[in-house]
Design an enzyme around this catalytic site. Sequence first.
Site, PDB file in Angstrom:
ATOM      1  N   ARG A  50       0.820  -1.211   0.000  1.00 15.82           N
ATOM      2  CA  ARG A  50       0.000   0.000   0.000  1.00 15.82           C
ATOM      3  C   ARG A  50       0.853   1.259   0.000  1.00 15.82           C
ATOM      4  O   ARG A  50       0.432   2.306  -0.455  1.00 15.82           O
ATOM      5  CB  ARG A  50      -0.905   0.039   1.223  1.00 15.82           C
ATOM      6  CG  ARG A  50      -2.047  -0.934   1.158  1.00 15.82           C
ATOM      7  CD  ARG A  50      -2.918  -0.777   2.349  1.00 15.82           C
ATOM      8  NE  ARG A  50      -2.170  -1.196   3.519  1.00 15.82           N
ATOM      9  CZ  ARG A  50      -2.620  -1.138   4.739  1.00 15.82           C
ATOM     10  NH1 ARG A  50      -3.814  -0.669   4.976  1.00 15.82           N
ATOM     11  NH2 ARG A  50      -1.920  -1.550   5.755  1.00 15.82           N
ATOM     12  N   ALA A  91      -6.234  -1.175  -3.673  1.00 17.48           N
ATOM     13  CA  ALA A  91      -5.978  -0.218  -2.597  1.00 17.48           C
ATOM     14  C   ALA A  91      -5.212  -0.862  -1.441  1.00 17.48           C
ATOM     15  O   ALA A  91      -4.360  -0.219  -0.826  1.00 17.48           O
ATOM     16  CB  ALA A  91      -7.296   0.368  -2.093  1.00 17.48           C
ATOM     17  N   GLU A  92      -5.515  -2.119  -1.151  1.00 16.18           N
ATOM     18  CA  GLU A  92      -4.914  -2.779   0.002  1.00 16.18           C
ATOM     19  C   GLU A  92      -3.506  -3.303  -0.259  1.00 16.18           C
ATOM     20  O   GLU A  92      -2.625  -3.120   0.564  1.00 16.18           O
ATOM     21  CB  GLU A  92      -5.795  -3.951   0.468  1.00 16.18           C
ATOM     22  CG  GLU A  92      -7.061  -3.526   1.171  1.00 16.18           C
ATOM     23  CD  GLU A  92      -6.833  -3.054   2.595  1.00 16.18           C
ATOM     24  OE1 GLU A  92      -5.721  -2.627   2.963  1.00 16.18           O
ATOM     25  OE2 GLU A  92      -7.807  -3.101   3.362  1.00 16.18           O
ATOM     26  N   SER A  93      -3.302  -3.974  -1.389  1.00 19.15           N
ATOM     27  CA  SER A  93      -2.024  -4.666  -1.578  1.00 19.15           C
ATOM     28  C   SER A  93      -1.385  -4.467  -2.947  1.00 19.15           C
ATOM     29  O   SER A  93      -0.306  -5.004  -3.184  1.00 19.15           O
ATOM     30  CB  SER A  93      -2.226  -6.170  -1.370  1.00 19.15           C
ATOM     31  OG  SER A  93      -3.025  -6.699  -2.417  1.00 19.15           O
TER      32      SER A  93
END
Length: 192
Positions: A50, A91-93
């Site tokens: 991120r 968005a997360e990873s």
Amino acid sequence: MNPAGSALSILFSMIMIYFIIGLPQTDSFANISPAIKRPRPYKAGIADARYTNEKPDAWIRREESSFYPIIHKAADKHDVDPALIKAIIMAESRYNPMATSEKGAIGLMQIMPATASAFSTQDMYDPVHNINTGVEYLKNLLTQYEGNLELALAAYNAGPGKVKEYRGVPPYEVTIHFVKKVFEYYRHYLEA
């Protein structure tokens, strides 16, 4: 070959084997939650994609497309828009299945170990397990917040307790940024 050279050769071979395959496996991870039985692949934070933009966009597109069958299967199973799942993963990873955050969130959808345990997930580094757990959790949040995507995303990031405490999106910079980025990526995947 002389005895000193032979011993040195054996020692060198043993060192190379150690570097290639590692130490013999022990049961040192037996007391860890089943969701995270594998050792972390990197130090916490280093693999947390991120906060990095190291991957070229072409690599991300190629990498993310390999997860589409898993994403679409989970989307169908839980009745969640696949574009939303793709947006959360981005968005997360940034599609790094080995991502591990400083707080301990794991994998593509950055699932916390407690959430993984609640969903009886076996291996959070496995993309199938990670995506299915993340999508099921997201579906539960969407149901809990009566389809309010903003609140569901805030709860996904900060936890339902914080959304309840603040009666809306918590005033955390990370959570506000996460919700904003997911909406941006969601629009992108809807248009793609």
